[in-house]
Design an enzyme around this catalytic site. Structure first.
Site, PDB file in Angstrom:
ATOM      1  CB  ILE A  45      -1.397  -0.045   9.662  1.00 14.51           C
ATOM      2  CG1 ILE A  45       0.025  -0.085  10.132  1.00 14.51           C
ATOM      3  CG2 ILE A  45      -2.295   0.154  10.731  1.00 14.51           C
ATOM      4  CD1 ILE A  45       0.468   1.274  11.144  1.00 14.51           C
ATOM      5  CG  ASP A  46      -7.069  -3.524   6.409  1.00 15.30           C
ATOM      6  OD1 ASP A  46      -6.992  -2.519   5.357  1.00 15.30           O
ATOM      7  OD2 ASP A  46      -7.989  -4.200   6.581  1.00 15.30           O
ATOM      8  CG  ASP A  65      -7.523  -2.552   1.228  1.00 16.10           C
ATOM      9  OD1 ASP A  65      -6.871  -2.182   2.242  1.00 16.10           O
ATOM     10  OD2 ASP A  65      -7.720  -1.693   0.380  1.00 16.10           O
ATOM     11  CD  GLU A 120      -2.588   1.218   2.481  1.00 15.04           C
ATOM     12  OE1 GLU A 120      -3.799   1.946   2.456  1.00 15.04           O
ATOM     13  OE2 GLU A 120      -2.112   0.908   3.610  1.00 15.04           O
ATOM     14  CG  ASP A 139      -3.187  -2.433   4.309  1.00 18.21           C
ATOM     15  OD1 ASP A 139      -2.608  -1.819   4.816  1.00 18.21           O
ATOM     16  OD2 ASP A 139      -4.325  -2.295   4.185  1.00 18.21           O
ATOM     17  CB  THR A 157      -5.077   3.816   8.801  1.00 16.49           C
ATOM     18  OG1 THR A 157      -6.150   4.384   8.029  1.00 16.49           O
ATOM     19  CG2 THR A 157      -3.920   3.157   8.358  1.00 16.49           C
TER      20      THR A 157
END
Length: 317
Positions: free
Chosen positions: A100-101, A245, A78, A98, A103
């Site tokens: 930090i999915d 994601d 990402e 990803d 955020t």
């Protein structure tokens, strides 16, 4: 590097990515501590700056270790994408990450946050690891090897956590939905009208209402997929996400008996191919048990069709 990976190779990669996800999780917790220590969100060094900083740091950690261990594999991330890097998907093994999915949850201290590490081979997800360090939940799967949840030091549990139940209609379903980051008038109207029909009572004036049990938003596409795999959500629908994601979550859901599809025009074949991965329209439904009159997979397809007849279709920005 061949595009197909053996079960032995996938098992070794899974062990490595699980350990790496836990390292990334420790860094996410460090970032959460830094956000809490930063005070108000409008300070000079505010929480949004810290999210960007830790998004980048987590992705750099994951990319560095993956590249060192698997130098011939490609990488899609990402933050790399946001910085202008482009990796065209081929048949070659490609990590899709990803860092930090969730955020917005990360900013607010809402504990639905995870690192998502997926592996694509032959243009399809073949391995997925999701780790939520706040709840110490680690979801994992490899193609052909099932999906599992490890939590709190207990041995990994096979997903789904309970025997799949029949699901006669959307009126008996708990549905995962998200508002997303695009809050333009058109997007809010399209989603709002869709949500109204999903939740609304047709007997009390909601035209086309399905009166689902309820709607839920975890704030993380990856964890919504995981919750469908687990059996806690019956179905999750999203327009506007990206491959990183849903890559890891999709194989976890599939290996738990779930059914994944793209837009309303996509074939209902549970094939998360390149068109689905990059299509930015996703739907996933949990494993459904056979009933006396219907096979579980037929029920999955029927309910996806019923769902798509209910919601609006629109293009993400």
């Amino acid at each position: 590097m061949p595009s197909t990976l053996s079960q032995v190779e996938l098992g070794a990669i899974l062990d490595f990515t699980i350990a790496l996800a836990r390292k990334a999780g420790a860094l996410i917790l460090e970032g959460s501590d830094a956000i809490r220590a930063s005070g108000a969100m409008d300070e000079k060094k505010n929480s949004v700056d810290l999210v960007t900083e830790y998004d980048v740091r987590v992705e750099e950690l994951v990319k560095r270790e993956l590249s060192a261990q698997y130098p011939s594999f490609k990488f899609i991330g990402e933050e790399s994408y946001a910085a202008g890097a482009r990796t065209n998907l081929t048949d070659e093994p490609t990590f899709c990450v990803d860092p930090i999915d969730g955020t917005t949850n990360f900013v607010h201290g809402f504990p639905a946050v995870c690192v998502s590490i997926g592996l694509i081979a032959g243009r399809r997800p073949v391995l997925g690891v999701l780790y939520n360090p706040f709840l110490d939940q680690l979801y994992s799967a490899v193609k052909g090897g099932g999906a599992h949840l490890a939590q709190g030091g207990r041995p990994p549990a096979r997903l789904p956590l309970a025997k799949p139940r029949p699901l006669p209609s959307l009126s008996q379903a708990l549905l995962g939905i998200e508002w997303g980051s695009d809050r333009s008038a058109d997007m809010v109207r399209n989603k709002g009208e869709s949500f109204k029909r999903l939740a609304g009572n047709p007997a009390e004036g909601v035209v086309g209402g399905r009166m689902a049990h309820s709607l839920r938003s975890l704030g993380s596409a990856a964890l919504n997929f995981a919750m469908v795999a687990q059996g806690g959500l019956d179905l999750y629908w999203e327009i506007g996400c990206w491959p990183w994601d849903i890559c890891a979550g999709s194989i976890i859901a599939q290996e738990a008996g779930g059914f994944v599809a793209g837009s309303h025009t996509s074939p209902l074949d549970n094939d998360v191919n390149q068109a689905v991965l990059e299509g930015r329209k996703y739907i996933v439904i949990r494993a459904i048990g056979d009933s006396e009159t219907e096979k579980g997979v037929d029920a999955q397809k029927r309910l996806i069709k019923e769902f798509y007849e209910t919601v609006d279709d629109f293009e993400p920005k």
